[in-house]
Design a protein around this motif. Structure first.
Motif, PDB file in Angstrom:
ATOM      1  N   ALA A  17       0.836  -1.211   0.000  1.00  0.00           N
ATOM      2  CA  ALA A  17       0.000   0.000   0.000  1.00  0.00           C
ATOM      3  C   ALA A  17       0.868   1.258   0.000  1.00  0.00           C
ATOM      4  O   ALA A  17       0.622   2.194  -0.761  1.00  0.00           O
ATOM      5  CB  ALA A  17      -0.948   0.001   1.198  1.00  0.00           C
ATOM      6  N   ARG A  18       1.886   1.272   0.835  1.00  0.00           N
ATOM      7  CA  ARG A  18       2.786   2.417   0.901  1.00  0.00           C
ATOM      8  C   ARG A  18       3.524   2.606  -0.425  1.00  0.00           C
ATOM      9  O   ARG A  18       3.642   3.709  -0.940  1.00  0.00           O
ATOM     10  CB  ARG A  18       3.778   2.229   2.051  1.00  0.00           C
ATOM     11  N   ALA A  19       4.003   1.517  -0.999  1.00  0.00           N
ATOM     12  CA  ALA A  19       4.733   1.580  -2.270  1.00  0.00           C
ATOM     13  C   ALA A  19       3.828   2.059  -3.405  1.00  0.00           C
ATOM     14  O   ALA A  19       4.240   2.894  -4.214  1.00  0.00           O
ATOM     15  CB  ALA A  19       5.331   0.217  -2.609  1.00  0.00           C
ATOM     16  N   LYS A  20       2.602   1.580  -3.473  1.00  0.00           N
ATOM     17  CA  LYS A  20       1.676   2.034  -4.520  1.00  0.00           C
ATOM     18  C   LYS A  20       1.433   3.540  -4.404  1.00  0.00           C
ATOM     19  O   LYS A  20       1.400   4.235  -5.413  1.00  0.00           O
ATOM     20  CB  LYS A  20       0.349   1.263  -4.451  1.00  0.00           C
ATOM     21  N   ARG A  21       1.274   4.034  -3.174  1.00  0.00           N
ATOM     22  CA  ARG A  21       1.101   5.482  -2.983  1.00  0.00           C
ATOM     23  C   ARG A  21       2.328   6.239  -3.491  1.00  0.00           C
ATOM     24  O   ARG A  21       2.204   7.249  -4.175  1.00  0.00           O
ATOM     25  CB  ARG A  21       0.857   5.817  -1.510  1.00  0.00           C
ATOM     26  N   PHE A  22       3.520   5.765  -3.162  1.00  0.00           N
ATOM     27  CA  PHE A  22       4.741   6.437  -3.593  1.00  0.00           C
ATOM     28  C   PHE A  22       4.846   6.473  -5.115  1.00  0.00           C
ATOM     29  O   PHE A  22       5.094   7.517  -5.710  1.00  0.00           O
ATOM     30  CB  PHE A  22       5.985   5.751  -3.002  1.00  0.00           C
ATOM     31  N   TYR A  23       4.638   5.334  -5.752  1.00  0.00           N
ATOM     32  CA  TYR A  23       4.808   5.262  -7.205  1.00  0.00           C
ATOM     33  C   TYR A  23       3.711   6.014  -7.960  1.00  0.00           C
ATOM     34  O   TYR A  23       3.970   6.560  -9.026  1.00  0.00           O
ATOM     35  CB  TYR A  23       4.910   3.802  -7.667  1.00  0.00           C
ATOM     36  N   GLU A  25       1.443   8.586  -6.423  1.00  0.00           N
ATOM     37  CA  GLU A  25       1.307   9.974  -5.981  1.00  0.00           C
ATOM     38  C   GLU A  25       2.616  10.760  -6.096  1.00  0.00           C
ATOM     39  O   GLU A  25       2.602  11.909  -6.524  1.00  0.00           O
ATOM     40  CB  GLU A  25       0.785  10.017  -4.550  1.00  0.00           C
ATOM     41  N   THR A  26       3.732  10.171  -5.732  1.00  0.00           N
ATOM     42  CA  THR A  26       5.007  10.889  -5.759  1.00  0.00           C
ATOM     43  C   THR A  26       5.631  10.878  -7.145  1.00  0.00           C
ATOM     44  O   THR A  26       6.061  11.912  -7.644  1.00  0.00           O
ATOM     45  CB  THR A  26       5.988  10.301  -4.726  1.00  0.00           C
ATOM     46  N   LEU A  27       5.683   9.698  -7.776  1.00  0.00           N
ATOM     47  CA  LEU A  27       6.320   9.597  -9.098  1.00  0.00           C
ATOM     48  C   LEU A  27       5.354   9.832 -10.245  1.00  0.00           C
ATOM     49  O   LEU A  27       5.784  10.067 -11.371  1.00  0.00           O
ATOM     50  CB  LEU A  27       7.003   8.240  -9.260  1.00  0.00           C
ATOM     51  N   GLY A  28       4.052   9.748  -9.996  1.00  0.00           N
ATOM     52  CA  GLY A  28       3.063  10.030 -11.031  1.00  0.00           C
ATOM     53  C   GLY A  28       2.808   8.896 -12.008  1.00  0.00           C
ATOM     54  O   GLY A  28       2.239   9.113 -13.075  1.00  0.00           O
ATOM     55  N   LEU A  29       3.192   7.663 -11.653  1.00  0.00           N
ATOM     56  CA  LEU A  29       2.944   6.525 -12.539  1.00  0.00           C
ATOM     57  C   LEU A  29       1.480   6.103 -12.442  1.00  0.00           C
ATOM     58  O   LEU A  29       0.812   6.361 -11.438  1.00  0.00           O
ATOM     59  CB  LEU A  29       3.854   5.351 -12.173  1.00  0.00           C
ATOM     60  N   THR A  30       0.995   5.444 -13.471  1.00  0.00           N
ATOM     61  CA  THR A  30      -0.396   5.001 -13.524  1.00  0.00           C
ATOM     62  C   THR A  30      -0.485   3.520 -13.179  1.00  0.00           C
ATOM     63  O   THR A  30       0.180   2.689 -13.813  1.00  0.00           O
ATOM     64  CB  THR A  30      -0.974   5.231 -14.937  1.00  0.00           C
ATOM     65  N   LEU A  31      -1.292   3.188 -12.183  1.00  0.00           N
ATOM     66  CA  LEU A  31      -1.525   1.803 -11.807  1.00  0.00           C
ATOM     67  C   LEU A  31      -2.348   1.147 -12.914  1.00  0.00           C
ATOM     68  O   LEU A  31      -3.452   1.595 -13.212  1.00  0.00           O
ATOM     69  CB  LEU A  31      -2.258   1.732 -10.468  1.00  0.00           C
ATOM     70  N   LYS A  82       7.916  17.084  -3.826  1.00  0.00           N
ATOM     71  CA  LYS A  82       7.058  16.025  -3.292  1.00  0.00           C
ATOM     72  C   LYS A  82       7.749  15.249  -2.177  1.00  0.00           C
ATOM     73  O   LYS A  82       7.287  14.190  -1.778  1.00  0.00           O
ATOM     74  CB  LYS A  82       6.643  15.081  -4.417  1.00  0.00           C
ATOM     75  N   GLY A  83       8.894  15.771  -1.709  1.00  0.00           N
ATOM     76  CA  GLY A  83       9.573  15.164  -0.569  1.00  0.00           C
ATOM     77  C   GLY A  83      10.678  14.180  -0.897  1.00  0.00           C
ATOM     78  O   GLY A  83      11.247  13.566   0.009  1.00  0.00           O
ATOM     79  N   VAL A  84      11.010  14.004  -2.167  1.00  0.00           N
ATOM     80  CA  VAL A  84      12.067  13.066  -2.543  1.00  0.00           C
ATOM     81  C   VAL A  84      13.427  13.699  -2.230  1.00  0.00           C
ATOM     82  O   VAL A  84      13.666  14.866  -2.517  1.00  0.00           O
ATOM     83  CB  VAL A  84      11.976  12.697  -4.044  1.00  0.00           C
ATOM     84  N   THR A  85      14.298  12.917  -1.626  1.00  0.00           N
ATOM     85  CA  THR A  85      15.665  13.334  -1.312  1.00  0.00           C
ATOM     86  C   THR A  85      16.615  12.589  -2.244  1.00  0.00           C
ATOM     87  O   THR A  85      16.524  11.362  -2.376  1.00  0.00           O
ATOM     88  CB  THR A  85      16.020  12.992   0.152  1.00  0.00           C
ATOM     89  N   PHE A  86      17.515  13.309  -2.856  1.00  0.00           N
ATOM     90  CA  PHE A  86      18.482  12.686  -3.757  1.00  0.00           C
ATOM     91  C   PHE A  86      19.736  12.316  -2.983  1.00  0.00           C
ATOM     92  O   PHE A  86      20.175  13.036  -2.083  1.00  0.00           O
ATOM     93  CB  PHE A  86      18.770  13.609  -4.939  1.00  0.00           C
ATOM     94  N   GLU A  87      20.280  11.167  -3.347  1.00  0.00           N
ATOM     95  CA  GLU A  87      21.439  10.611  -2.662  1.00  0.00           C
ATOM     96  C   GLU A  87      22.718  11.339  -3.056  1.00  0.00           C
ATOM     97  O   GLU A  87      22.817  11.869  -4.163  1.00  0.00           O
ATOM     98  CB  GLU A  87      21.586   9.115  -3.005  1.00  0.00           C
TER      99      GLU A  87
END
Length: 125
Positions: A17-23, A25-31, A82-87
């Protein structure tokens, strides 16, 4: 043989569930597909990310998927909003400055998904 077949990057996740939200909502991919054995997200024409739940999600210490983008700085800015931190890396052959590594042929930036998996953005020069 395989040259005419599409390929899917399969990403292990601890919490589906958490991963689906990230991909989504954060990355904008379509399920595009969701079943107990196959969860898929579309990423560009003919490419996809597959997610599967396992206690081993986030354990890989290498890049699992990489997106080719036209404007690395713009994509990074949008993801940071969207809160992503780059390494940051300082390894033989690769050193990042403000999250970006540069070579003669490309620019790249790495970030982690909600599960700790390493993902990448690259821009050709």
């Amino acid at each position: 043989m395989l040259a005419d077949s599409s390929v899917v990057a399969i990403v292990p996740v601890n919490d589906m569930a958490r991963a689906k939200r990230f991909y989504t909502e954060t990355l904008g991919l379509t399920l595009t597909k969701e079943s107990p054995e196959d969860t898929r997200l579309e990423s560009g024409a003919g490419t996809a990310i597959g997610l599967y739940e396992t206690p081993y999600g986030g354990k890989a210490e290498h890049t699992l998927a990489s997106w080719k983008v036209d404007d690395l700085d713009a994509e990074m800015s949008q993801l940071r909003s969207k809160g992503v931190t780059f390494e940051e890396y300082d390894l033989p052959g690769i050193k990042t400055v403000d999250g970006v590594a540069e070579t003669e042929t490309m620019r790249g930036a790495w970030f982690k998904d909600s599960e700790g998996n390493i993902l990448c953005l690259t821009e050709d020069r």
